[in-house]
Each structure stands twice: as C-alpha cells, then as structure tokens.
Design an enzyme around this catalytic site. Structure first.
Site, mmCIF file in Angstrom:
data_model
loop_
_atom_site.group_PDB
_atom_site.id
_atom_site.type_symbol
_atom_site.label_atom_id
_atom_site.label_comp_id
_atom_site.label_asym_id
_atom_site.label_seq_id
_atom_site.Cartn_x
_atom_site.Cartn_y
_atom_site.Cartn_z
ATOM 1 N N LEU A 1 0.889 -1.154 0.000
ATOM 2 C CA LEU A 1 0.000 0.000 0.000
ATOM 3 C C LEU A 1 0.928 1.205 0.000
ATOM 4 O O LEU A 1 1.538 1.539 1.012
ATOM 5 C CB LEU A 1 -0.896 -0.027 1.242
ATOM 6 C CG LEU A 1 -1.954 1.060 1.400
ATOM 7 C CD1 LEU A 1 -2.969 1.003 0.268
ATOM 8 C CD2 LEU A 1 -2.653 0.917 2.744
ATOM 9 N N SER A 2 1.073 1.835 -1.159
ATOM 10 C CA SER A 2 2.112 2.850 -1.352
ATOM 11 C C SER A 2 1.976 3.996 -0.358
ATOM 12 O O SER A 2 0.881 4.304 0.129
ATOM 13 C CB SER A 2 2.046 3.414 -2.778
ATOM 14 O OG SER A 2 2.302 2.412 -3.724
ATOM 15 N N CYS A 3 3.101 4.637 -0.061
ATOM 16 C CA CYS A 3 3.089 5.746 0.887
ATOM 17 C C CYS A 3 2.206 6.875 0.346
ATOM 18 O O CYS A 3 2.143 7.130 -0.850
ATOM 19 C CB CYS A 3 4.504 6.228 1.178
ATOM 20 S SG CYS A 3 5.405 6.910 -0.211
#
Length: 385
Positions: A90-92
């Site tokens: 879950l990308s930053c």
C-alpha cells in the site's frame, strides 16, 4: 471505521504540515478522506524488524496493524512478501498523492492503470473520473481478487483484469490517462500507443522516481519531466532482489590502480540532485557512502566485474582504489564534471523521451539539452548510503 480516526487525522495533518496536499488538485485530499487507506489494506501486513519481514495481523494486534497502515507520509505498508522480499505494498501517501497530481485527472477521463495492488489507487481515480472509467490490470490473481473485493465493498465501479501490464490493454479505445504503480526500466511502447495524443502517462521510472509524459499530437513519441525522487518496486519478473553486492563483485581481487581524489566528496553523500544525475549518466553503477572521522568514504560497483573504493584520508584528501575492466572513479568524476558544467541541474530539470525504437533521458530541453540513452540496467540502480 471509528477506531482509525486518530491515525487518519495524524497522517492528514503531517501531509498538511509538509505541504504534500497539492493546491492544483484539491480533489485528491477529498478522495483520500472518503477512501481511507485501511479500507484497502489486507488483514495481514508485513513489518521489517531489522532482520526479516514479520507478519502483523489485524485480528491479533489491531493497533500495530493500524500503525503500519498509517505510519507516515513516506511509509509504505508492505502487503505481500515473496521469497523474503516485499512484492506489493500500500504505497506511501505522499507518493500516491504526488503521482495523482501529476496525472492531471479530470471527470470523465478514461484511465488505464498497471498494477492494481490493493485497489486504493484505482479507487481514488474512480472517485474523480466517475463510474466505469477506470480499468486496472494486475498480473497476480490473488491481488486482483483482493482489489476487486475492496473496490466492490466501497461501491466503486472499476474493472479489474488479470493481465500483464507490459502489454497494456490491446484492442481497446485509446485512454486519456495511463498510470503504473510499479517501476519500469523502459516505458513499454504499448502504453504510448494506447494513450490518445495529448494524453498523459505517469510511471515510476528506473526506481529513481516518477515521470509524467505527454503523448505527442502525432502519437509517435511521449516526453515529459521527472516529478520526484523515490524508490519503487519493479515490475514482476524483473527481479526484486539486491543483485550482486560490492563484496561479491570485488571478490578477493587486488586493486589494479590507485590514485588520489582531489575533490570534496561530501556532495556525493548529501546532494540528491547530484546523485540523481549520476544515476542517469551511470545507470548500472551503485554508490554507497559512509562517514568516519576522516570524511566521506564511498564504494562503487557495476554489478558485474568493476569496483572502486574512495577512502577518506583526512584533511580533504581521498584515495581511489580501482579494480576490474572499468575505472569507475574516472567515470564518476567525468559524469560529475558534466553535471557541474551544466550548472548543477536539479532532478526536476531532467526528463524522459520515449519513441518506438529508443528512449533517452535529457536535461532542461528534450531537443537541445544533453542526452543519455536509457537502458535496462537503469532498473538496477537503488537508493543507498
């Protein structure tokens, strides 16, 4: 859910304090508030404990799980580990927001996404463009199923297809926007061909950062600027491991050459713009730095057979020991000198042009500026030091 309100508020406030919410795209913050991260995170996340990735389960430790989801603007939550290494996340939040801002989405746009992952990025885009306007490709059937379930639960109409994003989506009408959530060394020409003239492509590039390309009116090229510096996971099948390290490349070989280094090595460690320029000019060369009482030391290798150590001697002096067929200290200094001769351009002064049979990076001007051919090896460059 109410138990995550405080974590959500803290992350949003940190983004606000840093100026990460883009003024030209106020819809992104609205979408992020409406579609918070935890709605798309799987019940098992993975945390690096300094030695290995260990599971963090929502059911047994919800507070620690939430801390992974909302760790901070620059923190990704690892959602999948393959062979001991992260293979999906879950990308930053800061990068998600920056890439969506670069995409310049408008209501009604048709969007093709490469890499559905958790489905959150597709959700944010669907919030903006409307139902049935986003198609997301995911090569991993399990990830595709997860994304589809989370999007359906959120009431969003997004088409999730199990497919390799490298081919795009052939035989469909051209898209207004194309975005990838994983890094590519070379931008597939299929992405350009499937984007309408004047449309935009935003993709992580070479694990250096991300670029935003505009397709030319004749459809025969796409060109645009670097938007930011960050590390991204690569496309599946391109290798996620660290590759050969300095010790493996050097082996037991003695240095074939020794010479003094007269320049200050501090910028090699501290100047991100210089380091970006060096990665463009020497894409296969990995540079690691450290500081001791004598100054900055560096270790360079090309992943094949050439290596160099730059050892601080104190008093602003250093010495280079070089081995293998290449002289990496010499190449480093030449590339550094080119950067200085150009006036020390920032990473935002660099861009990328993609044509059917070639791709090249450039500085300041795609036509008249200096150029560097883009090769597959760009994907082996990693942030280090």
């Amino acid at each position: 859910m109410s138990q995550f309100v405080e974590q959500r508020r803290r992350l949003a406030a940190d983004m606000e304090r840093r100026g990460d919410w883009p003024a030209r795209s106020p819809w992104i913050r609205q979408a992020a508030d409406a579609l918070p991260r935890h709605l798309f995170a799987p019940d098992r996340l993975w945390h690096w404990d300094g030695h290995a990735y260990v599971p963090v389960d929502r059911g047994s430790d919800p507070e620690r799980w939430a801390a992974e989801v909302y760790a901070g603007p620059d923190a990704a939550a690892v959602t999948q580990v393959t062979g001991g290494l992260p293979s999906s996340s879950l990308s930053c939040e800061a990068i998600v927001v920056d890439m969506l801002d670069s995409l310049m989405l408008e209501p009604g746009h048709r969007v093709l996404e490469m890499g559905a992952g958790t489905g959150r990025n597709a959700a944010l885009m669907a919030w903006r463009v409307g139902p049935g306007r986003v198609t997301s490709l995911e090569v991993d059937p399990a990830l595709a199923a997860h994304a589809r379930a989370r999007l359906n639960a959120a009431g969003l109409q997004v088409a999730i297809e199990v497919a390799d994003g490298a081919a795009g989506r052939p035989h469909s009408a051209q898209f207004d926007r194309v975005i990838a959530t994983y890094a590519v060394d070379l931008v597939p020409w299929s992405w350009v061909a499937q984007t309408r003239p004047g449309g935009r492509i935003v993709t992580p590039w070479g694990r250096l950062g991300h670029v935003a390309l505009t397709v030319a009116e004749d459809g025969r090229s796409a060109s645009g600027w670097v938007q930011g510096l960050a590390a991204f996971m690569p496309a599946r099948g391109t290798g996620t491991g660290p590759g050969r390290d300095f010790r493996q490349v050097r082996g037991s070989a003695e240095a074939a050459q020794e010479r003094p280094i007269t320049r200050d090595l501090q910028p090699l460690r501290e100047d991100l713009h210089l380091r970006f320029a060096l990665r463009v000019a020497l894409p296969e060369v990995q540079i690691t730095t450290a500081v001791d009482d004598d100054g900055v030391n560096a270790w360079l290798h090309d992943g094949a057979a050439s290596w160099t150590t730059l050892s601080a001697l104190g008093g602003g002096e250093s010495i280079a020991h070089q081995g293998g067929p290449r002289r990496l200290a010499d190449e480093l200094e030449r590339a550094w000198d080119v950067w200085l001769a150009e006036g020390g351009p920032e990473l935002y002064d660099f861009g990328l042009t993609v044509e059917p049979d070639r791709q090249y990076a450039w500085c300041r001007d795609a036509v008249t500026g200096p150029r560097w051919p883009v090769q597959e090896a760009l994907g082996q460059v990693r942030l280090a030091g």
